[in-house]
Design a protein around this motif. Structure first.
Motif, PDB file in Angstrom:
ATOM      1  N   ASN A   1      -0.563  -9.676   2.985  1.00 15.10           N
ATOM      2  CA  ASN A   1      -1.941  -9.959   4.105  1.00 15.10           C
ATOM      3  C   ASN A   1      -2.822  -8.714   3.870  1.00 15.10           C
ATOM      4  OD1 ASN A   1      -1.684 -12.638   4.594  1.00 15.10           O
ATOM      5  ND2 ASN A   1      -1.047 -12.206   6.416  1.00 15.10           N
ATOM      6  N   LEU A   2      -2.622  -7.433   4.507  1.00  8.54           N
ATOM      7  CA  LEU A   2      -2.719  -6.119   4.386  1.00  8.54           C
ATOM      8  C   LEU A   2      -2.550  -5.252   3.309  1.00  8.54           C
ATOM      9  CD1 LEU A   2      -1.813  -5.872   7.684  1.00  8.54           C
ATOM     10  CD2 LEU A   2      -3.856  -6.946   7.228  1.00  8.54           C
ATOM     11  N   VAL A   3      -2.144  -5.674   2.326  1.00  7.63           N
ATOM     12  CA  VAL A   3      -2.171  -4.033   1.260  1.00  7.63           C
ATOM     13  C   VAL A   3      -2.019  -5.031  -0.220  1.00  7.63           C
ATOM     14  CG1 VAL A   3      -0.877  -2.840   0.180  1.00  7.63           C
ATOM     15  CG2 VAL A   3      -0.499  -2.950   2.122  1.00  7.63           C
ATOM     16  N   THR A   4      -1.643  -6.240  -0.472  1.00 11.79           N
ATOM     17  CA  THR A   4      -1.498  -6.927  -1.468  1.00 11.79           C
ATOM     18  C   THR A   4      -2.278  -7.453  -1.886  1.00 11.79           C
ATOM     19  OG1 THR A   4       0.822  -6.878  -1.447  1.00 11.79           O
ATOM     20  CG2 THR A   4      -0.158  -8.036  -3.575  1.00 11.79           C
TER      21      THR A   4
ATOM     22  N   VAL B   1       1.454  -0.668 -10.435  1.00 15.46           N
ATOM     23  CA  VAL B   1       0.653  -0.128  -8.659  1.00 15.46           C
ATOM     24  C   VAL B   1       1.659  -0.360  -7.994  1.00 15.46           C
ATOM     25  CG1 VAL B   1      -0.794   0.165  -6.905  1.00 15.46           C
ATOM     26  CG2 VAL B   1      -1.670  -0.372  -9.708  1.00 15.46           C
ATOM     27  N   VAL B   2       3.209   0.414  -7.142  1.00 13.97           N
ATOM     28  CA  VAL B   2       3.648   0.862  -6.061  1.00 13.97           C
ATOM     29  C   VAL B   2       3.251   1.507  -4.841  1.00 13.97           C
ATOM     30  CG1 VAL B   2       6.150   0.997  -5.562  1.00 13.97           C
ATOM     31  CG2 VAL B   2       5.548   1.038  -7.585  1.00 13.97           C
ATOM     32  N   THR B   3       3.380   0.265  -3.616  1.00  8.29           N
ATOM     33  CA  THR B   3       2.972   0.603  -2.334  1.00  8.29           C
ATOM     34  C   THR B   3       3.768   0.707  -1.450  1.00  8.29           C
ATOM     35  OG1 THR B   3       0.485  -0.009  -3.308  1.00  8.29           O
ATOM     36  CG2 THR B   3       0.793   0.776  -0.701  1.00  8.29           C
ATOM     37  N   TYR B   4       3.907   1.677  -0.644  1.00  7.64           N
ATOM     38  CA  TYR B   4       4.581   1.579   0.298  1.00  7.64           C
ATOM     39  C   TYR B   4       4.436   1.248   1.763  1.00  7.64           C
ATOM     40  CZ  TYR B   4       8.130   2.755  -2.913  1.00  7.64           C
ATOM     41  OH  TYR B   4       9.566   2.948  -3.830  1.00  7.64           O
ATOM     42  N   TYR B   5       4.551   0.304   2.216  1.00  8.83           N
ATOM     43  CA  TYR B   5       4.031  -0.159   4.113  1.00  8.83           C
ATOM     44  C   TYR B   5       5.753   0.266   5.033  1.00  8.83           C
ATOM     45  CZ  TYR B   5       1.556  -1.958   7.917  1.00  8.83           C
ATOM     46  OH  TYR B   5       1.014  -2.661   9.062  1.00  8.83           O
ATOM     47  N   PRO B   6       5.784   0.821   5.424  1.00 15.71           N
ATOM     48  CA  PRO B   6       6.970   1.697   6.621  1.00 15.71           C
ATOM     49  C   PRO B   6       7.485   0.294   7.869  1.00 15.71           C
ATOM     50  CG  PRO B   6       6.482   3.352   5.478  1.00 15.71           C
ATOM     51  CD  PRO B   6       5.338   2.273   4.816  1.00 15.71           C
ATOM     52  N   ASN B   7       8.543  -0.427   7.673  1.00 16.45           N
ATOM     53  CA  ASN B   7       8.931  -1.444   8.966  1.00 16.45           C
ATOM     54  C   ASN B   7       7.719  -2.510   9.051  1.00 16.45           C
ATOM     55  OD1 ASN B   7      10.395   1.007   9.552  1.00 16.45           O
ATOM     56  ND2 ASN B   7       8.847   2.035  10.774  1.00 16.45           N
ATOM     57  N   ALA B   8       7.273  -2.991   6.891  1.00 15.77           N
ATOM     58  CA  ALA B   8       6.317  -4.355   7.830  1.00 15.77           C
ATOM     59  C   ALA B   8       6.893  -5.125   7.413  1.00 15.77           C
ATOM     60  CB  ALA B   8       5.102  -4.103   6.851  1.00 15.77           C
ATOM     61  N   ALA B   9       6.740  -6.375   7.684  1.00 16.38           N
ATOM     62  CA  ALA B   9       7.842  -7.241   7.105  1.00 16.38           C
ATOM     63  C   ALA B   9       6.128  -8.266   6.020  1.00 16.38           C
ATOM     64  CB  ALA B   9       7.103  -8.568   8.480  1.00 16.38           C
ATOM     65  N   SER B  10       6.530  -8.881   4.853  1.00 19.22           N
ATOM     66  CA  SER B  10       6.243  -8.951   3.919  1.00 19.22           C
ATOM     67  C   SER B  10       5.549 -10.176   4.142  1.00 19.22           C
ATOM     68  CB  SER B  10       7.651 -10.482   3.072  1.00 19.22           C
ATOM     69  OG  SER B  10       7.947 -11.016   3.538  1.00 19.22           O
TER      70      SER B  10
ATOM     71  N   PHE C   1      -6.563   0.082   5.009  1.00 20.57           N
ATOM     72  CA  PHE C   1      -4.982  -0.151   4.801  1.00 20.57           C
ATOM     73  C   PHE C   1      -4.731   0.602   6.178  1.00 20.57           C
ATOM     74  CE2 PHE C   1      -4.137   0.664   0.041  1.00 20.57           C
ATOM     75  CZ  PHE C   1      -4.420  -0.886   0.109  1.00 20.57           C
ATOM     76  N   PRO C   2      -4.120  -0.246   6.590  1.00 18.62           N
ATOM     77  CA  PRO C   2      -3.513   0.046   8.236  1.00 18.62           C
ATOM     78  C   PRO C   2      -3.618   1.689   7.743  1.00 18.62           C
ATOM     79  CG  PRO C   2      -2.586  -1.608   7.473  1.00 18.62           C
ATOM     80  CD  PRO C   2      -3.690  -1.630   6.132  1.00 18.62           C
ATOM     81  N   ARG C   3      -3.277   2.955   8.688  1.00 23.18           N
ATOM     82  CA  ARG C   3      -2.680   3.724   9.122  1.00 23.18           C
ATOM     83  C   ARG C   3      -1.256   4.173   8.180  1.00 23.18           C
ATOM     84  NH1 ARG C   3      -3.085   7.096  14.364  1.00 23.18           N
ATOM     85  NH2 ARG C   3      -1.380   6.075  14.684  1.00 23.18           N
ATOM     86  N   GLU C   4      -0.705   3.696   8.166  1.00 18.33           N
ATOM     87  CA  GLU C   4       1.138   3.936   7.992  1.00 18.33           C
ATOM     88  C   GLU C   4       1.236   3.684   6.873  1.00 18.33           C
ATOM     89  OE1 GLU C   4      -0.320   1.931  10.163  1.00 18.33           O
ATOM     90  OE2 GLU C   4       0.232   3.423  12.661  1.00 18.33           O
ATOM     91  N   VAL C   5       0.010   3.173   5.648  1.00 15.73           N
ATOM     92  CA  VAL C   5       0.161   2.682   4.995  1.00 15.73           C
ATOM     93  C   VAL C   5       0.506   4.045   3.732  1.00 15.73           C
ATOM     94  CG1 VAL C   5      -0.328   1.377   2.655  1.00 15.73           C
ATOM     95  CG2 VAL C   5      -0.707   0.471   4.562  1.00 15.73           C
TER      96      VAL C   5
END
Length: 369
Positions: A67-70, A53-62, A125-129
């Motif tokens: 915390n918000l995706v993984t 599973v690959v999920t992109y969260y642009p401009n977010a720190a690791s 998830f946040p809207r940007e994800v």
């Protein structure tokens, strides 16, 4: 004693000569048919019980990604049927979760179940994800052929556009080819260079400009129009056909005036920044990575690609030169040559042994067949 045994074998052959010849001939014919109809691959097509599973969260720190995706993905997939282990990786702008199942699990069913779980997790998830991507990695998804493209007359940007528009479709239509990826080269892109001082002047943020561009550059259906027995679908065409049209997009409306993109930014046609490149013989080059279909034989695919390369080199007559830089079929051909040499030596030694102990070239010929 030897002569009696030898005489018995000759008499057995004379009595059953026709069935022996028919059986030997049938084995020979069916062996040839099998030889020319077999598919060869360097690595067998094995379905590993694993989904990524690959999920992109642009401009977010690791740390944000973790915390918000993984972490939500880890909790959500923990109840999957047949799941064995989960390994995750969080990096700037991207989360990767590798889910391993027990051998024998139906990956098609597991894929559907995983998609349902991820859609449920996506609501938090946040809207940007971006929507998570599920990748089913198999051995057949590795590139089997690499093709370099070099031109001494065309600039790199024009060469890239030509390859994308005219050359890639030629290889993708080749029987047995699943897809073709383009690596290297200079990829053109439209660049919007924001002026910080003008953003402050018009009280605008980067996110506001980005959202205005995203909403403006698309076609939107606005309804239908009925005329007697006919009904027409009405759409507002907002797709940009020339990058200069982006300058007219309104990024802010207030009581005094409309602020367009040209008021706060410079729009130009440039080249995408790159951190990797391909050079062949000291020249910048492009490379095509060719992926075959799971059930396609690599020898046949390689032969068809060779024919396409010859046609393309003839079409562009030296302005663009296509050449293979790696081909998995070479290893298979080498193995086949070694196998044929071993079979040939085995046949020769067997025939020599039969002739030495029986003394009949006729029986030795049957053994050869």
């Amino acid at each position: 004693m030897y002569s009696e045994k030898n005489s018995y074998k000759f008499s057995f052959y004379r009595k059953n000569r026709v069935p022996i010849i028919i059986i030997s001939g049938a084995l020979f014919v069916f062996g040839l048919i099998s030889l020319f109809s077999l598919d060869f691959n360097l690595i067998p097509d094995i379905e590993y019980p694993e989904l990524v599973v690959v999920t992109y969260y642009p401009n977010a720190a690791s740390e944000q990604v973790k915390n918000l995706v993984t972490v939500p993905i880890e909790r959500m997939v923990g109840s999957l049927k047949g799941m064995k282990t989960v390994h995750t990786l969080s990096r700037d702008g991207m989360s990767v979760a590798r889910i391993r199942y027990r051998w024998g699990e139906n990956l098609t069913t597991s894929h559907i179940e995983l998609r349902e779980k991820l859609d449920l997790a996506g609501a938090f998830f946040p809207r940007e994800v971006k929507r998570p991507i599920i990748v089913n990695y198999q051995t057949s998804r590795d590139a089997v052929i690499g093709i370099s493209i070099v031109s001494g007359t065309m600039d790199p940007r024009s060469l890239y556009l030509l390859c994308i528009q005219d050359v890639v479709p030629v290889f993708e239509k080749t029987d047995g080819v699943a897809r073709v990826d383009v690596e290297g080269g200079e990829r053109p892109e439209v660049q919007v260079m924001l002026d910080p001082e003008k953003l402050v002047k018009y009280n605008l943020g980067v996110n506001e400009v980005s959202e205005a561009l995203r909403l403006s550059n698309k076609s939107v259906g606005v309804g239908t129009l009925r005329d007697n027995e006919y009904e027409y679908l009405i759409r507002v065409d907002g797709d940009v056909t020339d990058y200069r049209e982006l300058e007219d997009i309104v990024v802010k409306k207030d009581e005094k005036r409309l602020v367009s993109l040209r008021d706060v930014a410079e729009v130009k046609y440039g080249i995408e920044d790159k951190d990797t490149g391909i050079r062949i013989d000291g020249q910048d080059a492009l490379m095509f990575s060719v992926y075959k279909r799971p059930n396609a034989g690599i020898l046949r695919v390689s032969g068809r690609i060779d024919e396409q390369i010859k046609r393309l080199n003839a079409r562009y007559n030296g302005d663009i030169f296509f050449q293979k830089i790696f081909d998995e079929s070479m290893y298979i051909k080498k193995s086949l040559r070694e196998l044929i040499a071993a079979i040939t030596l085995g046949i020769l030694f067997t025939v020599f042994s039969v002739y030495l102990f029986i003394g009949s070239m006729r029986l030795s010929f049957i053994v050869i067949i």
